[in-house]
Design an enzyme around this catalytic site. Sequence first.
Site, PDB file in Angstrom:
ATOM      1  N   ASP A 171     -13.477 -18.294 -21.507  1.00  0.00           N
ATOM      2  CA  ASP A 171     -14.661 -17.514 -21.172  1.00  0.00           C
ATOM      3  C   ASP A 171     -15.024 -16.691 -22.400  1.00  0.00           C
ATOM      4  O   ASP A 171     -14.142 -16.150 -23.066  1.00  0.00           O
ATOM      5  CB  ASP A 171     -14.432 -16.620 -19.954  1.00  0.00           C
ATOM      6  CG  ASP A 171     -15.758 -16.228 -19.328  1.00  0.00           C
ATOM      7  OD1 ASP A 171     -16.548 -17.148 -18.982  1.00  0.00           O
ATOM      8  OD2 ASP A 171     -16.044 -15.024 -19.190  1.00  0.00           O
TER       9      ASP A 171
ATOM     10  N   LYS B 287     -17.563 -23.671 -38.413  1.00  0.00           N
ATOM     11  CA  LYS B 287     -17.632 -22.765 -37.248  1.00  0.00           C
ATOM     12  C   LYS B 287     -16.257 -22.678 -36.585  1.00  0.00           C
ATOM     13  O   LYS B 287     -15.772 -21.591 -36.275  1.00  0.00           O
ATOM     14  CB  LYS B 287     -18.689 -23.247 -36.239  1.00  0.00           C
ATOM     15  CG  LYS B 287     -18.773 -22.321 -35.036  1.00  0.00           C
ATOM     16  CD  LYS B 287     -19.708 -22.796 -33.933  1.00  0.00           C
ATOM     17  CE  LYS B 287     -19.582 -21.899 -32.704  1.00  0.00           C
ATOM     18  NZ  LYS B 287     -20.210 -22.424 -31.500  1.00  0.00           N
TER      19      LYS B 287
ATOM     20  N   HIS C 221     -14.700 -17.216 -32.667  1.00  0.00           N
ATOM     21  CA  HIS C 221     -13.977 -16.690 -31.515  1.00  0.00           C
ATOM     22  C   HIS C 221     -13.171 -17.779 -30.800  1.00  0.00           C
ATOM     23  O   HIS C 221     -11.967 -17.683 -30.643  1.00  0.00           O
ATOM     24  CB  HIS C 221     -15.006 -16.063 -30.559  1.00  0.00           C
ATOM     25  CG  HIS C 221     -16.218 -16.935 -30.359  1.00  0.00           C
ATOM     26  ND1 HIS C 221     -17.036 -17.315 -31.390  1.00  0.00           N
ATOM     27  CD2 HIS C 221     -16.727 -17.554 -29.265  1.00  0.00           C
ATOM     28  CE1 HIS C 221     -17.988 -18.103 -30.936  1.00  0.00           C
ATOM     29  NE2 HIS C 221     -17.827 -18.278 -29.650  1.00  0.00           N
TER      30      HIS C 221
END
Length: 194
Positions: free
Chosen positions: A69, A172, A177
Amino acid sequence: MKTLIFATNNKHKIHEVRQLLEGVVEIKSLDEMGLAGDIPETSDTLQGNALQKAQWIWDRTHTDCFADDTGLEVEALDGRPGVYSARYAGEHCSFDDNVDKMLREMEGKTNRNACFRTVVCLMEGGAPRYFEGRVDGQILTERYGKEGFGYDPIFMPDRFAVSFAEMPLEVKNRISHRGKAVAKLVEYLKDINK
Ligand code: IMP
């Protein structure tokens, strides 16, 4: 090689994470497992949502799985949209709707600091384990680039002069994250396979 179900319907995420886990574990998507339906994510924390998604798969398959998430936290918006990033522009909104709303809300703001945070929940034998990743950067004033998904065209990570949507996926994945959270997952999986 160990097989894990990735609890997402987002094809971009599957593509990203497959690249990161190549040679370490085999990933099965929900489609490949014949699992349909909307996975609930009603928690008010990233960890809670990641757990909820992984638990949903575990309850139906009793197969090891993981979910992620992610939230985009913007300083000038007091950390919004955060855990509500997917529904920022309303229920059933598109990536474009969310980006449009962010550009509108950030109009004229000089503090454009933001970060993406991801929590991955690995469900092994029914027990959860968490891995986190974060990247800091800036919200741009318009869209740049066509790669990626979500807020990628308006997020420029620190120490780069381009948006996530202007980068090849390998770049990336190295700094993002999700890339960082999944790298920790990879370390853990390699350790237990030793
Ligand atoms: P979720 O993890 O799918 O709930 O993501 C929440 C929101 O953040 C969605 O609107 C995604 O499109 C967005 N998002 C998640 N990961 C990324 C990313 O890597 N880049 C840009 N947007 C993302």
